[in-house]
Write a protein that holds these residues in place. Structure first.
Motif, PDB file in Angstrom:
ATOM      1  N   GLU D  75       0.744  -1.260  -0.166  1.00 58.53           N
ATOM      2  CA  GLU D  75      -0.033  -0.100   0.078  1.00 58.53           C
ATOM      3  C   GLU D  75       0.701   1.121  -0.071  1.00 58.53           C
ATOM      4  O   GLU D  75       0.483   2.380  -0.674  1.00 58.53           O
ATOM      5  CB  GLU D  75      -0.848  -0.016   1.107  1.00 58.53           C
ATOM      6  N   GLN D  79       0.239   4.628  -3.111  1.00 58.66           N
ATOM      7  CA  GLN D  79      -0.596   5.775  -2.653  1.00 58.66           C
ATOM      8  C   GLN D  79      -1.584   6.421  -3.490  1.00 58.66           C
ATOM      9  O   GLN D  79      -2.795   6.658  -3.628  1.00 58.66           O
ATOM     10  CB  GLN D  79       0.023   6.476  -1.676  1.00 58.66           C
ATOM     11  N   ARG D  83      -5.296   6.402  -3.761  1.00 57.96           N
ATOM     12  CA  ARG D  83      -6.096   7.756  -3.898  1.00 57.96           C
ATOM     13  C   ARG D  83      -6.939   7.905  -5.104  1.00 57.96           C
ATOM     14  O   ARG D  83      -8.012   8.349  -4.908  1.00 57.96           O
ATOM     15  CB  ARG D  83      -5.230   8.819  -3.915  1.00 57.96           C
ATOM     16  N   PHE D  86     -10.037   6.040  -4.581  1.00 56.14           N
ATOM     17  CA  PHE D  86     -10.968   6.677  -3.528  1.00 56.14           C
ATOM     18  C   PHE D  86     -11.725   7.815  -4.181  1.00 56.14           C
ATOM     19  O   PHE D  86     -12.837   7.852  -3.742  1.00 56.14           O
ATOM     20  CB  PHE D  86      -9.938   6.668  -2.438  1.00 56.14           C
ATOM     21  N   VAL D 273     -11.649   0.119  -0.977  1.00 57.52           N
ATOM     22  CA  VAL D 273     -10.339   1.064  -0.905  1.00 57.52           C
ATOM     23  C   VAL D 273     -10.939   2.416   0.024  1.00 57.52           C
ATOM     24  O   VAL D 273     -12.063   2.504   0.179  1.00 57.52           O
ATOM     25  CB  VAL D 273     -10.238   1.892  -2.330  1.00 57.52           C
ATOM     26  N   ARG D 275      -9.960   5.413   3.133  1.00 55.72           N
ATOM     27  CA  ARG D 275      -9.012   6.336   3.683  1.00 55.72           C
ATOM     28  C   ARG D 275      -8.821   6.580   5.119  1.00 55.72           C
ATOM     29  O   ARG D 275      -9.724   6.538   5.955  1.00 55.72           O
ATOM     30  CB  ARG D 275      -9.599   7.891   2.966  1.00 55.72           C
ATOM     31  N   TYR D 280      -4.189   6.294   2.230  1.00 59.56           N
ATOM     32  CA  TYR D 280      -5.118   5.267   1.537  1.00 59.56           C
ATOM     33  C   TYR D 280      -4.912   3.811   1.726  1.00 59.56           C
ATOM     34  O   TYR D 280      -3.660   3.652   1.485  1.00 59.56           O
ATOM     35  CB  TYR D 280      -5.298   5.617   0.033  1.00 59.56           C
TER      36      TYR D 280
END
Ligand SMILES: Cc1ncc(COP(=O)(O)O)c(C=O)c1O
Ligand SMILES: Cc1ncc(COP(=O)(O)O)c(C=O)c1O
Lengths: 440, 475, 440, 475
Positions: D75, D79, D83, D86, D273, D275, D280
């Motif tokens: 992860e 990122q 992101r 997300f 996914v 945050r 994220y």
């Protein structure tokens, strides 16, 4: 080797058809004295995968616009190139075609060049454009050739405030043309019309740059008038991207407009390939070097496009041709056409205004003394950094910023001067960063 | 934002297209469908070396480290690019057999002009500038050669071709003297023939202190087999867009680097790309240089593609040339019976036929044959060049074509020869089913329309283009 | 907004033609209760240039194959994708076409799919291939569907040594199909044929992977025989890139072959889009989900291609269809076709041998204990790193190397195990580097 | 290199093409010229939303940071990608009016199946699994809807369409009860009409505790104007390759993310996914999840393109839908006189005509009209769908077309209607001048040849394809 299509069986069959027993026999006419007789001393062949790895390694050794915040300009600029330009240039029918000698198989390229010529005429306010020259320097030499034959005069005048690359190339070509080159110094960053007028006597043409090498707006109409007054052809070297906000050279009396097309649709690519453009008043069309595409029709009356006015060219006129050019920069000019069409008239103005506004912001924000503080500038300007520019550059690059071009390389007394270029790709935050770095 | 003085401000917006992106993309996609490239089919355009353009080269040229690199970047920030230039120089020096290379010229023609400028500078230093005014050029030469001579301020001295297709050495002897600056020669020549007397020719020119320029347009025939330097040439240009597969882009870009012998090195354009240990740099300190012939260092993107092409072959470049010559001789063997062959010798990478007999017997011209080939899905060969061959058809298959392609092209050539006898109209009315038929070039030149017709467009003064039909098409 | 072509004048004219005074009127049928009545709460519109800048920033936050030396595999692999694949996929006529419902305008895509089907049949040694499934997991569910209807049985068997992603998706689909899923454990990294045979009673099909999730070569013919003996359909989940060196499933008795196509011609792309392939013996063609292209002719006898056997499909059979699939992965399958055609039979074998040889070198070079040292592996293998794999990964990544996948994520008792994948893109020097980093 | 046990080693090499790169590139270039895409011309294929595909999206999806990113990267090393996922989830939640999004489904159809699986899981937890077996589907629905129902183990309950083109609410009331699991509805429907009784319909389903699924294929009509969540739907799929311009690639790839109300969120596929501050990550810890419906996280490359498309519009997405609807109504206004219009209401982003009268009076079918449109340079609309309209012609211009294009398409439609009366043969023999004429689909299905004919190719057992001609083409 995957670029070759023949199998061994093919080769044997073909040799038999030809009636020889080996490929070597085909080279029988080569005197033994001129044969290499050994393997070429080149590194071993690489597979596509190995090629990619090696070139990626070389590429990684360069600090490019994506890896370094750059304010470099001085003739080539980091403007945005839209994806549609790549998409069009990757069309194999355009990418892998030769010069359109056979119009029935080349209407695509021919019409594109016709549209390019139209766009260049529109931007420059002139009547005819060729299909492109090598770059922004050689088209200046082309202009000198036109002027020499149009006036019968043996001298050309170039302003010192014209990009040094351009001046150097003109000087290299001049002797062959039987031309003398005279330079007119700048006064405080711009050219003095009276001084230019004086130099223009007996000149075939007068070449000035707008905006000039310092990014400064010349009194272009006055310079053109000075040239015309001496019956020398006024030639403006312009930036296509400026012509949404700056007047078209044809509108202020220029006979010829030339320039480097890179800023409009070409990547930086370490200096090339790009395209030089050349446009002129109609009376000079028969003196113009390079390809020109014209509209015509077939027997059935269908409109079509062809290479025209070819009796100017080397493949017909040979030693009497207006130039020796054959391969030009069509694909890059096509990129220019796609880019300008993508922008449209408003988009072009917007880009110009954005660059100018950001450059204006940078001038204030940097807080360094401007070299020509009285002058109006476009997207580029000269500042004094209070130490050798080379040092300032090295220091800034260590912080990931390339602050601009060291003008001292070309102009005496400017060792502490940086030429800072600001395109629409730069943001205010990035300009603040530049200010910070230069101040440190 | 700072004010633009009103007299400098744009008064009327340019009339550029106002299309949204969807229509713009369709427009250019549509244009491409009315064009023919190597990707479309066989393209035996003589003297142009229309070989396959590997797509990996496009990928490499588009690497951000190359594509987005500013030419004025400090040397420390451009080591990869400078190294690439240096290694390409080395490779070209090895391939041409001449030690010093400048990558600057933008195309072959500019390479020629640059080479002639080098001659001037060389003789100037010897005080022979006034004396040596003549450049000898064979009657087979490409038009750029004489045109370059004029641009360089020299005069052309033409020399004849003999019955074997070599330079007529007697004619040559008569024309070469102390007033001769040099020779420009394409070898193999534009007839696709290697000059058997090249060594003698070299003796003649060097004997009077003149220099020899090699037009590299046909280098594809001899890579790894015979080097211009070993033939005795002092200067050579390489057409990177021919031999080394830079896509021709509908007219360009190209690259025309020149390689020279050491006595001419001091005059090469600046800057030179140099190496110092494992550091690469630009050397501007060349006091005897002719100067610059174009901006910066040359068409770098072209260097990336051509160097990648060279590295893909390495020493097997020789095989590239061998197959190019094999393919040409194979096609020649298949079609020779149906056309005139002015010079009957094994050809190199290309060969020149004549439609003379077809014209005499059936009033069918080389142009007609060319147009008819389009109906068979092939791009025509170069026609009406070289000028010494009437109704010339100049055929260069290149090494990247498959035997099947060569066979079907040859079949078409033979079929067309038959059609010329049986149904000449078929050829005269060709091409069929293209977006346009044969276009009126005379009208185009008489009443030139060279930009979109906005109402107030001024008329151009035209010119007679009577010759339009029989002019060279290709090369 | 440059994606929209209408001018304001256009809009007015059009509204007038329609006979309404505003666009709102066109939405009269929408009850007020279901109208949004406010602006969408989305970030402001970005220009193309701004878009590019923002997405480049996001992309720069990822550690990709170019920025990190990676040995990650476990289902998706960093194989070389030749430039010709990009060139073909960028052809707008292929890129922007819909499913070829109108064959006269779609012969390009149709013939390409036909060629793809042929290539898949050749590689797998089976009779029919569809035009692609979503990915390497959903085609496993498709195989279960075929087997269920072919055998009327209500159970499917999957080996535990099959990629967990595949097993999870099969389990998700199974209830809807009315199928029970039974897993057969591996014994020392491979599946025991007898154990499999026992589990296969009353099974519709038996799915195993070759090479399996550990990179180990299963006794595939024996597994297929075990399934067949129980009259369950033998289904092999295979890696196209292995089929130049490994036997075609059809040759050792498999009824169906499936797999993830990514390794052949697709970029990693963080997991998609890729293509799943599915090939079967001809007797199962009418049960196959997905598009199938067939050869036929027009009235004039010209050969042409069409979507065929469509009465299997949802747009005709609706609830009785073999599947609900409509949009599939044609473009990625086309990439696969271009790639496989570029390789040719020899190229395919070479890649397989190169991967295997490099992986073999890595097994020795790493000097870490192999988990299944007795087994023959293809391009991937499992090693114990003497500490939690997650730690080993973090430590290695800190040095710019991703050493592989932590198998403990999916298999109990393997917390200290790394699954190391070695493709033809890796060099011995890079493998040495991995060894160094893992040793440190 | 380790030994492969002989029984596992490849016994015979696969017969793959053996072409050199030059011929390979020509082959695929040639194939492309025999295909029609949005780049080629107008493509009003109803229900498919064939809009312009911005090329910048291709550029962005090809950034190495996306294109060469391994899906199992840690992860911390992904990122940017996480992101992007997300932010796309957030955008889709806002556009659909439903808070929880899963990007995993590979296409709309899989979104449907996933949605139905969510229903099963939801009712299972309520112990209603056995009781609720029925999914209500209007007779206008796309074939994927009933097919998905079967795959999910449910049963289809069809419901009629009323004379205004809405669901027949009386028929609906009669069919919805405690045994109903849910509804699948496309709104606007495949007739291009917005269901005026949507609120009542919602009351009926929610009244009996059933769920509502929104088939997002027609979302292009209502972005920023009306949201499925606000209409009362519990689950919606979005066709990223329709509304959000992922190029369709000749059949795919696509993306079929689903958005759901909070009560269904626990059942969404894993991983989600998520945050946490500015970090994220992927959340696998969803005990009530239905599991995974495809590998990893979904077709990420599609997400890049579609998210770029959404960001290019931002809040002005509303304008996109408005113009889509304007364009459709404009074309409708121009052509309505010449064809039957089964439901005479302002349409949304598309409309459905019928060639019923042409067929009765001139024996010309929707298929004939479609083929004849090709002669005018247009891709035909979807035909024979929806099934309730005889001789259906389903026309969706999309928002990216210029007025000039719409005008010329309308002219062609009118001209063709005239031709149907004056010269029907012209339509029946269409298309003309394509690489192939109308192909024999019956023969293709009767004697299937589905791979290149190597000698020993086994014959496939065929099937009757009598319906071949009148089957849906498009959507
Ligand atoms: C024989 C010959 N010489 C010179 C040239 C000129 O080269 P370039 O087109 O690169 O300027 C050409 C091709 O155009 C040629 O064929
Ligand atoms: C109304 C409708 N529903 C569902 C689908 C299926 O969507 P997809 O093709 O993305 O699976 C489509 C298009 O094919 C459609 O038009």
């Amino acid at each position: 080797m995957s670029y070759l299509a023949l199998t061994d069986a093919d080769r044997d069959e073909m040799l038999e058809t030809i009636g020889v027993s080996s490929i070597e026999e085909l080279f029988a006419d080569l005197p033994s004295g001129v044969r290499l007789g050994r393997e070429l001393d080149l590194p071993p062949a690489l597979s596509e995968q190995e090629l990619t790895a090696y070139f990626e390694e070389l590429a990684s050794l360069n600090a490019h616009a994506g890896s370094e915040l750059s304010f470099l300009g001085a003739g080539l600029y980091d403007h945005y190139v839209p994806a549609i330009v790549d998409a069009v240039l990757q069309r194999g029918e355009l990418l892998t075609a030769y010069t359109p000698y056979q119009p029935e198989l080349s209407q695509g390229v021919l019409q594109a060049i016709f549209e390019y010529q139209t766009a260049i005429c529109e931007l420059t306010g002139l009547d005819v454009s060729n299909a492109s020259g090598y770059d922004g320097t050689t088209v200046a030499a082309d202009a000198c050739y036109i002027a020499k034959h149009a006036t019968g005069r043996a001298k050309v005048v170039v302003t010192e405030a014209t990009n040094p690359q351009v001046r150097q190339v003109v000087k290299t070509y001049a002797p062959g043309f039987g031309l003398e080159v005279v330079e007119v110094p700048h006064r405080g960053g711009a050219t003095d019309p009276d001084e230019l007028r004086a130099a223009a006597d007996d000149a075939a043409c007068v070449i000035f740059q707008q905006p000039n090498v310092f990014g400064v707006l010349e009194a272009a109409p006055a310079l053109a008038a000075a040239a015309a007054d001496a019956e020398a052809l006024p030639v403006a070297h312009v930036d296509l991207l400026s012509l949404g906000v700056l007047e078209a050279p044809g509108r202020y009396g220029c006979a010829i407009a030339i320039g480097e097309g890179q800023s409009a649709g070409n990547y930086l690519s370490f200096g090339g390939p790009h395209y030089g453009f050349l446009a002129a008043r109609s009376e000079y069309v028969r003196r113009m070097p390079g390809r020109i595409v014209g509209e015509t029709a077939d027997a059935a009356g269908n409109r079509g496009y062809v290479l025209t006015l070819q009796t100017r060219e080397q493949h017909i006129r040979r030693e009497k041709a207006t130039s020796n050019i054959t391969t030009n920069q069509t694909l890059l000019a096509l990129a220019g056409l796609v880019y300008l069409s993508w922008l449209g008239p408003e988009g072009l103005r917007d880009v110009g205004e954005t660059c100018m506004a950001l450059a204006g912001y940078a001038k204030e924000r940097l807080g360094q003394p401007l070299v020509f503080s009285e002058r109006t500038t476009f997207k580029e300007f000269a500042v004094r950094v209070g130490r050798p520019a080379k040092e300032a550059i090295a220091a800034a690059r260590a912080q990931g910023v390339h602050p601009g071009y060291a003008l001292g390389r070309d102009y005496a007394g400017m060792d502490d001067v940086l030429l800072v270029a600001v395109t629409e790709k730069r943001t205010r935050a990035e300009i603040d960063r530049l200010a910070e770095v230069l101040a440190s | 934002m700072p004010e633009i003085p009103s007299e400098l401000r744009r008064s009327e917006p340019p009339r550029l297209p106002e299309l949204a992106e969807p229509d713009l993309l369709r427009h250019f996609t549509e244009l491409s469908t009315r064009n023919f490239g190597i990707d479309t089919g066989f393209y035996p355009l003589g003297s142009c070396t229309m070989k396959h353009n590997p797509r990996v080269n496009e990928r490499l040229a588009a690497l951000p480290g190359f594509r987005d690199l500013h030419t004025l970047q400090e040397e420390e920030g451009a080591q990869g690019a400078l190294r690439l230039c240096f290694e390409l120089q080395e490779a070209l020096a090895e391939i041409t057999g001449l030690p010093a290379v400048s990558l600057q010229p933008a195309a072959g023609s500019q390479g020629e002009l640059t080479g002639l400028m080098l001659m001037r500078a060389y003789f100037a230093e010897r005080g022979e500038e006034q004396k040596r005014r003549k450049i000898v050029i064979p009657d087979t030469a490409h038009g750029t050669n004489p045109a370059s001579v004029t641009m360089a301020g020299y005069e052309v001295t033409p020399v004849r071709t003999d019955r074997r297709g070599n330079i007529d050495v007697d004619d040559l002897r008569a024309k070469v003297d102390e007033g001769t600056a040099g020779l420009m020669l394409t070898n193999p020549s534009t007839l696709g023939l290697f000059d058997e007397n090249i060594e003698e020719i070299t003796r003649i020119f060097h004997g009077v202190g003149a220099l020899m320029y090699y037009d590299g347009a046909n280098l594809n025939a001899v890579c790894g087999i015979s080097r211009p330097g070993d033939m005795g040439f002092d200067i050579v240009h390489i057409n990177l867009h021919k031999t080394f597969s830079q896509p021709h882009g509908g007219g360009g870009p190209g690259g025309g680097p020149i390689a020279v012998g050491s006595r001419l090195e001091p005059y090469l354009p600046v800057p030179a790309v140099v190496r110092d240990g494992d550091r690469y740099g630009l050397d501007y300190d060349r006091p005897r240089t002719i100067g610059k012939v174009r901006g910066f260092y040359g068409p770098f993107g072209v260097f990336v593609r051509s160097y990648a092409f060279i590295r893909a072959y390495g020493p097997t470049l020789r095989e590239m040339s061998e197959v190019a010559v094999l393919n040409a001789n194979y096609v020649l063997a298949l079609v020779r019976e149906a056309y005139d062959l002015p010079f009957d010798r094994p050809c190199m990478h290309e060969f020149v036929l004549s439609a003379r007999t077809l014209k005499r017997e059936h009033a069918v011209t080389a142009l007609d044959v060319a147009k008819r080939l389009m109906d068979y899905g092939f791009h025509p060969p170069t026609i009406y060049f070289p000028l010494i061959v009437p109704e010339a058809l100049m055929i260069e298959p290149t090494e990247t074509e498959a035997k099947e392609t060569l066979d079907s092209f040859a079949d078409a050539m033979l079929e067309i020869a038959r059609e010329a006898a049986e149904d000449p109209e078929l050829l005269k009315s060709a091409p069929h089913g293209r977006p346009v038929g044969r276009l009126d070039e005379v009208r185009a030149a008489k009443r030139p329309v060279v930009r979109y017709q906005f109402e107030e467009h001024p008329d151009l003064e035209g010119e007679p283009a009577a010759a339009a039909v029989e002019t060279p098409k290709g090369a």
